[in-house]
Design a protein around this motif. Structure first.
Motif, PDB file in Angstrom:
ATOM      1  N   ARG A 153      67.488   0.227 -80.964  1.00 51.76           N
ATOM      2  CA  ARG A 153      67.519   1.266 -81.993  1.00 51.76           C
ATOM      3  C   ARG A 153      66.908   2.512 -81.359  1.00 51.76           C
ATOM      4  N   VAL A 154      67.729   3.543 -81.191  1.00 51.48           N
ATOM      5  CA  VAL A 154      67.289   4.761 -80.522  1.00 51.48           C
ATOM      6  C   VAL A 154      66.868   5.768 -81.586  1.00 51.48           C
ATOM      7  N   VAL A 155      65.660   6.327 -81.424  1.00 52.56           N
ATOM      8  CA  VAL A 155      65.079   7.238 -82.399  1.00 52.56           C
ATOM      9  C   VAL A 155      64.745   8.556 -81.718  1.00 52.56           C
ATOM     10  N   ALA A 156      65.175   9.664 -82.332  1.00 51.57           N
ATOM     11  CA  ALA A 156      64.811  11.002 -81.861  1.00 51.57           C
ATOM     12  C   ALA A 156      63.746  11.537 -82.812  1.00 51.57           C
ATOM     13  N   ARG A 157      62.580  11.822 -82.277  1.00 54.17           N
ATOM     14  CA  ARG A 157      61.513  12.372 -83.107  1.00 54.17           C
ATOM     15  C   ARG A 157      61.842  13.801 -83.513  1.00 54.17           C
ATOM     16  N   GLU A 158      60.963  14.379 -84.308  1.00 48.68           N
ATOM     17  CA  GLU A 158      61.160  15.752 -84.757  1.00 48.68           C
ATOM     18  C   GLU A 158      61.290  16.687 -83.562  1.00 48.68           C
ATOM     19  N   ALA A 159      62.216  17.608 -83.633  1.00 51.40           N
ATOM     20  CA  ALA A 159      62.500  18.605 -82.585  1.00 51.40           C
ATOM     21  C   ALA A 159      63.041  17.951 -81.305  1.00 51.40           C
TER      22      ALA A 159
END
Length: 138
Positions: A57-63
């Protein structure tokens, strides 16, 4: 001794099956900002060129932004979003955490406020209806 001869092929097959699941199914094409993968019980910080495994599960944090190339398609992951790396990810929209949190918060606040406003009115109606002095006939 016979138990070892019987169990050895089973353990060998289990090892080979486990190794087959660890083969990469894609790569991180680009990564800007803080992007990570949730793999089992591990959290792995990702960079461009890193390999992805099935069910990461790939997650992009804020910005942060990222592009994933897996299962024959490219998926773009924008700030505050997540996607599961699997054979149905092509054409799937990443989950946006910002939207889900805002919607969930607004939805729950509406019902909490409505319940707080309605409760005294409901109690008042119940008391006024049960507080009449009319005799009850048998």
């Amino acid at each position: 001794m016979n138990a070892i001869k019987i169990l050895a092929p089973a353990f060998g097959a289990a090892f080979l099956i486990g190794a087959a699941h660890a083969e990469p199914v894609g790569t991180m094409t680009s990564v800007e900002g803080e992007v990570f993968a949730l793999r089992g019980n591990e959290t792995i910080t990702l960079s461009a060129g890193d390999e992805l495994l099935a069910n990461d599960r790939v997650v992009a944090r804020e910005a942060a932004n990222a592009t994933i190339d897996a299962y024959g398609c490219a998926s773009t992951l924008n700030s505050g979003a997540m996607i599961s790396v699997n054979d149905s990810m092509c054409g799937a929209e990443p989950i946006s955490f910002g939207y889900a949190q805002a919607e969930g918060f607004a939805f729950s606040n509406f019902f909490i406020t409505a319940a707080l406003i309605a409760t005294p009115a409901i109690i008042g109606i119940a008391i006024s209806e049960s507080d009449d002095d009319d005799p009850v006939s048998p």
